[in-house]
Design an enzyme around this catalytic site. Structure first.
Site: not given
Ligand code: PLP
Length: 384
Positions: A72, A149, A177, A197-199, A237, A323
């Site tokens: 994000t 996504n 993704q 994005s890491g997760h 930091t 999300c």
């Molecule tokens: N962009 C896409 C295509 C995503 O699937 C997501 C999370 O679902 C995000 C952005 C947001 O990433 P984060 O959860 O790391 O903020």
């Protein structure tokens, strides 16, 4: 079989190898990487190594990677950071972007920027003619996601970047993704900015990165002001354990990608074939070939997906983007494919991942088929 996780598009578990590499940076090497003493220098070395690993996974240079708090933030940095250098003009995004891009675009629109949302076809692929025609003399940027996504559709990113450049705009892609799932080379693609994005790639939550091209240089204004970390682009930091985790996750994913994507594609095919054998009316949303290997989005006509999920607590599944799941409206991504409301409400996203097994796929097929049949019987009994 206990509860099985099929929501890897929403988030992935941290790979234990990633966690192992992160652990020393909580209580042993805990110095601030900006400091010059031994503790700080050791942390800095670890952050620098992680930066090289992230860069290598997408064919970038390490100086082109800005660590952020996640997808994000990276999306917001790309859009606001670039556009706010100019007087308000025009920019372009896809109509099925994640809310991180979509809402950033709406916020910029409220600040005076004109924005066009480019439609997609029935498979979720961007309409290239509409895209090309949307550019104006004052178009500064185009942003189209690498892979969706909800339906997993992969966009023709190189072509989109080429057109944007021809029209004098920069090109950003949200590759949250896609990174770690399909090969990405920012040089070959010609993109100017790319979100990670890491997760979503078996790394920790709370860390991401933005690739920002250096040649030719893309200049951004920072969103946060402070100590000037990340070459002034992202003060704060650096979270050493999270940076190390993102680097390790990117390196592991890159090394395993060829085998893993073939394995996931096989599992997804087994799932689709199994569902079609049990429920021949099963519909596939998105493209069969231009999609990330772990994503399957299906619908069973007449079956409300939220009701189906409520009846199947043994499967961790989602109907759309985690999300935005607070809203009960059918997913705007599914609607953009041209589906009627009732069909959009039937859409179910099945996200396979690194630890998904064949036995779990067969279990999902069996439970989904039983769930659909039981809802149909209940509806028939109620005279629906
Ligand atoms: N962009 C896409 C295509 C995503 O699937 C997501 C999370 O679902 C995000 C952005 C947001 O990433 P984060 O959860 O790391 O903020």
């Amino acid at each position: 079989m206990k509860s099985v996780y099929f929501d890897h598009a929403a988030t992935t578990p941290v790979d234990r190898r990633v966690l192992e590499r992160m652990l020393p940076f909580f209580c042993e090497v805990y110095g601030n990487p900006s400091e010059l003493h031994k503790q700080g220098r050791e942390a800095r070395v670890a952050v620098d190594r992680a930066r090289v690993q992230v860069a290598a996974a997408i064919g970038a240079g390490d100086k082109e990677i800005v660590f952020t708090a996640g997808g994000t933030e990276s999306d917001n940095l790309a859009l606001f950071g670039y556009l706010q250098r100019f007087e308000p003009g025009h920019f372009i995004i896809g109509s099925i972007e994640h809310p991180a891009v979509m809402e950033a675009a709406r916020a910029l629109n409220r600040l005076g920027w004109a924005v066009d949302f480019i439609p997609v076809d029935e498979y979720g692929t961007i309409d290239l003619d509409a895209y090309e025609q949307a550019f104006r003399d004052d178009t500064r940027l185009a942003s189209v996601m690498f892979a969706n996504n909800v339906i997993g559709t992969i966009q023709p990113v190189a072509e989109l970047a080429r057109i944007a450049h021809e029209k004098g705009a920069v090109f950003h892609t949200d590759a949250v993704q896609a990174v770690g799932s399909v090969p990405i080379d920012v040089q070959a693609l010609g993109v100017d900015m790319l979100t990670i994005s890491g997760h979503k790639l078996y790394g920790p939550k709370g860390i991401g990165a933005l690739y920002v091209r250096r040649r030719p240089r893309v200049r951004l204004v920072p969103l946060f002001h402070g100590g000037g970390q990340e070459r002034g682009l992202r003060s704060g930091t650096l979270p050493t354990p999270l940076c190390v985790g993102l680097g390790a996750a990117a390196a592991i994913a890159a090394a395993a990608m060829a085998d893993e994507s073939a394995r996931l594609a096989r599992l997804a095919r087994r799932l689709l074939d199994g569902l079609r054998a049990a429920l021949p009316e099963t519909r596939l949303h998105g493209s069969l070939d231009r999609r990330i290997p772990g994503n399957l989005n299906v619908g069973f006509p007449g079956i409300d997906a939220d009701r189906l999920l409520a009846a199947l607590p043994e499967l961790s599944l989602s109907t759309g983007s985690a999300c935005s799941s607070a809203a009960v409206e059918p997913s705007y991504v599914i609607r953009a494919l041209g589906l009627a409301d009732a069909d959009a409400r039937a859409a179910l996203r099945i996200g396979l991942g690194r630890f998904t097994t064949e036995a779990e796929i067969d279990f999902a097929v069996e439970r989904l088929a039983a769930g659909v049949r039981s809802l149909r019987r209940a509806d028939a009994a109620a005279g629906a």
